[in-house]
Design a protein around this motif. Structure first.
Motif, PDB file in Angstrom:
ATOM      1  N   LYS A  22       0.825  -1.215   0.000  1.00 39.96           N
ATOM      2  CA  LYS A  22       0.000   0.000   0.000  1.00 39.96           C
ATOM      3  C   LYS A  22       0.859   1.266   0.000  1.00 39.96           C
ATOM      4  N   VAL A  23       1.824   1.341   0.898  1.00 33.84           N
ATOM      5  CA  VAL A  23       2.628   2.552   1.050  1.00 33.84           C
ATOM      6  C   VAL A  23       3.494   2.812  -0.182  1.00 33.84           C
ATOM      7  N   PHE A  24       4.152   1.760  -0.678  1.00 35.19           N
ATOM      8  CA  PHE A  24       5.073   1.930  -1.809  1.00 35.19           C
ATOM      9  C   PHE A  24       4.399   1.690  -3.157  1.00 35.19           C
ATOM     10  N   ARG A  25       3.118   1.340  -3.144  1.00 38.24           N
ATOM     11  CA  ARG A  25       2.377   0.977  -4.366  1.00 38.24           C
ATOM     12  C   ARG A  25       3.177  -0.045  -5.166  1.00 38.24           C
ATOM     13  N   HIS A  26       3.537  -1.104  -4.450  1.00 35.80           N
ATOM     14  CA  HIS A  26       4.418  -2.121  -5.020  1.00 35.80           C
ATOM     15  C   HIS A  26       3.687  -3.451  -5.162  1.00 35.80           C
TER      16      HIS A  26
END
Length: 93
Positions: free
Chosen positions: A59-63
């Motif tokens: 979620k945070v890194f859109r990975h």
């Protein structure tokens, strides 16, 4: 608090923080077109207890958000990791 529980909570905190960091590092490597962390390793980190860190890293890194097997697999691992102890606890009552 029991020492065993303290050790378990410490392990979970460490593995999730580490998993989150690995997801962030892999995203940076992807942007710089450098050698990547194998997907097997990313899944293994989730399986050995880092599923919350993996989900937050996604979620945070859109990975790994375009890969269905991550989008569905990581939350499934987390649900299993929550359900198994709950079921064991219910059966032991």
């Amino acid at each position: 608090m029991k020492p065993e529980l303290m050790v378990l909570l410490g392990y979970l905190a460490a593995i999730n923080l580490g998993t989150f960091a690995v997801y962030g590092a892999d995203k940076r490597r992807a942007k710089k077109d450098r050698r990547r962390v194998p997907e097997k390793t990313l899944f293994l980190l989730a399986i050995i207890g880092g599923s919350v860190g993996a989900l937050l890293g996604m979620k945070v890194f859109r990975h790994k958000t375009r890969h269905w097997y991550f989008v569905w697999g990581i939350p499934a691992i987390l649900l299993i990791q929550i359900a198994v102890p709950v079921v064991i606890w219910i059966l032991n009552k």
